[in-house]
Write an enzyme that holds these catalytic residues in place. Structure first.
Site, PDB file in Angstrom:
ATOM      1  N   ASP A  70       1.162  -1.187  -0.296  1.00  0.00           N
ATOM      2  CA  ASP A  70      -0.211  -0.286  -0.064  1.00  0.00           C
ATOM      3  C   ASP A  70       0.769   1.361   0.228  1.00  0.00           C
ATOM      4  OD1 ASP A  70       1.301  -0.063   2.219  1.00  0.00           O
ATOM      5  OD2 ASP A  70      -1.272   0.413   3.443  1.00  0.00           O
ATOM      6  N   SER A  71       2.013   1.433   0.014  1.00  0.00           N
ATOM      7  CA  SER A  71       3.075   1.840  -0.029  1.00  0.00           C
ATOM      8  C   SER A  71       2.967   2.420  -1.571  1.00  0.00           C
ATOM      9  CB  SER A  71       4.471   1.793  -0.250  1.00  0.00           C
ATOM     10  OG  SER A  71       4.714   0.321  -1.034  1.00  0.00           O
ATOM     11  N   ASP A 126      -1.404  -6.097  -0.521  1.00  0.00           N
ATOM     12  CA  ASP A 126      -1.246  -5.348   0.800  1.00  0.00           C
ATOM     13  C   ASP A 126      -2.950  -4.648   1.856  1.00  0.00           C
ATOM     14  OD1 ASP A 126      -0.009  -4.671   3.103  1.00  0.00           O
ATOM     15  OD2 ASP A 126       0.583  -3.091   2.292  1.00  0.00           O
ATOM     16  N   LYS A 148      -1.213  -9.684   2.857  1.00  0.00           N
ATOM     17  CA  LYS A 148      -0.464  -9.224   3.397  1.00  0.00           C
ATOM     18  C   LYS A 148      -1.518  -7.608   5.360  1.00  0.00           C
ATOM     19  CE  LYS A 148       3.137  -5.953   3.887  1.00  0.00           C
ATOM     20  NZ  LYS A 148       2.704  -4.583   4.771  1.00  0.00           N
ATOM     21  N   GLU A 158      -1.585  -5.217   8.651  1.00  0.00           N
ATOM     22  CA  GLU A 158      -0.824  -5.023   9.512  1.00  0.00           C
ATOM     23  C   GLU A 158      -1.105  -5.173  11.316  1.00  0.00           C
ATOM     24  OE1 GLU A 158      -0.407  -0.816   8.486  1.00  0.00           O
ATOM     25  OE2 GLU A 158       1.058  -1.416   7.247  1.00  0.00           O
ATOM     26  N   GLU A 172       9.372  -4.168  10.146  1.00  0.00           N
ATOM     27  CA  GLU A 172       9.971  -3.060   9.766  1.00  0.00           C
ATOM     28  C   GLU A 172       9.898  -1.617  11.043  1.00  0.00           C
ATOM     29  OE1 GLU A 172       6.734  -0.788   6.660  1.00  0.00           O
ATOM     30  OE2 GLU A 172       8.448   0.880   6.940  1.00  0.00           O
TER      31      GLU A 172
HETATM   32  O1  KIV Z   1       3.487  -1.021   2.155  1.00  0.00           O
HETATM   33  C1  KIV Z   1       4.472  -1.293   1.400  1.00  0.00           C
HETATM   34  O2  KIV Z   1       5.694  -1.565   0.422  1.00  0.00           O
HETATM   35  C2  KIV Z   1       4.794  -2.279   2.685  1.00  0.00           C
HETATM   36  C3  KIV Z   1       6.602  -2.851   2.845  1.00  0.00           C
HETATM   37  C4  KIV Z   1       6.980  -1.501   3.353  1.00  0.00           C
HETATM   38  C5  KIV Z   1       6.355  -3.554   3.766  1.00  0.00           C
HETATM   39  O3  KIV Z   1       4.007  -2.995   3.336  1.00  0.00           O
END
Ligand code: KIV
Length: 308
Positions: free
Chosen positions: A59-60, A98, A128, A130, A197
């Site tokens: 989600d970056s 994500d 993924k 969090e 992280e």
């Molecule tokens: O969103 C992302 O790119 C991430 C990575 C930093 C692990 O969660």
């Protein structure tokens, strides 16, 4: 005993699809796991060709591609759109989508439904999310649906307002102990791997040794089972800020600016496009066109490009 192949086959072997089972086997045989983020088809294709083990559509995306100030505004539809592009490019890497903010926090059923979209609509192999023990029930429900889940502990950007900024986590003994406990809870809940992280390297190493499942570190030192970076940081194309733990392997922003500026200069000076970038038409066909235009409609005067 079944044999699980390496992700880096020799030149005669065809590379096989990376699975969560293979990722687990890599930990067992102490083979480091490579992971990077990708958000589009060409990047995913190149990573796959180079032998990346895991591609994360993080989600970056929100910050490095869509220009948001944080990851919080990212929506399910935005994630799905980019995951689809990545899935079209990568054939072998394990693909992880994500889950964006508010796609798994409201209710377990919503979380399962959204996790399912990543596999069913977007071609991902896993998701993924969090968080620690507060996510155990959600993770269990998603895993029970047959969807592999990667956890994410330490600096969790979706909780940035609660954490008070992008700061290293687990620095004191209490916080470190809680993180270790959370990692164990995530493993028990069924995660196949956990991203760590921005935590101290010693803590990340301890967690990695205690867990059976692999850890993937970002700003967590060399003691993790694998490493991940945000690709735009690694390539030097995200300039708003660069975390201390990032290693820049390229400086593409300099290259890109140079290319853009040369293009503008080429257009303004009319040196681009040159003859080599222009499709020609045969003299016969051109004459034919001229004749037709003058006969059929005298108001069309064939333009002579040499006269401006
Ligand atoms: O969103 C992302 O790119 C991430 C990575 C930093 C692990 O969660």
């Amino acid at each position: 005993m079944s044999v699980i192949q390496s992700t880096t086959p020799n030149s005669t072997e065809e590379r096989k699809k990376v699975t969560t089972r293979l990722i687990q086997a890599m930990k067992t045989r102490h083979e480091p796991i490579s992971m990077l983020t990708a958000y589009d088809y060409p990047t995913a294709l190149m990573m796959d060709q180079m032998g990346m083990d895991i591609i994360l559509v993080g989600d970056s995306l929100g910050m490095v591609v869509l220009g948001y100030d944080s990851t919080l505004p990212v929506t399910m539809n935005e994630m799905i759109h980019h995951c689809k592009a990545v899935a079209r490019g990568a054939k072998y890497a394990l693909l992880v989508g994500d889950m964006p903010f508010m796609s798994y926090q409201v209710s377990t059923s919503e979380a399962v439904r959204n996790a399912g979209r990543f596999l069913q609509e977007a071609g991902m192999n896993a998701v993924k999310l969090e968080g620690g023990s507060e996510r155990a029930e959600t993770i269990r429900a998603i895993v029970n649906t047959g969807i592999p889940v990667m956890g994410h502990l330490g600096l969790t950007p979706q909780s940035i307002h609660q954490l008070g900024g992008y700061r290293t986590q687990g620095r004191d003994a209490d916080a470190a102990y809680t993180l270790l406990e959370n990692a164990q809870v995530l493993q028990e809940a069924g995660c196949f791997s956990i991203v760590l992280e921005s935590i101290p390297g010693r803590l990340a190493e301890l967690v990695s040794l205690r867990l059976e499942i692999p850890t993937i570190g970002i700003g967590a030192g060399a003691g993790c089972d694998g490493q991940v970076l945000v690709t735009h940081d690694l390539l030097g194309i995200f300039e708003r800020f660069t975390p201390k733990f990032v290693k820049r392997y390229a400086n593409l922003s300099t290259e890109m600016r140079k290319a853009f500026s040369e293009y503008i200069a080429g257009v303004k000076s009319k040196t681009f496009p040159g003859a080599e970038h222009t499709v020609d038409m045969s003299e016969d066909e051109w004459k034919c066109l001229e004749e037709r235009l003058t006969q059929e409609s005298p108001r069309f005067i064939v333009h002579d490009p040499s006269v401006r």
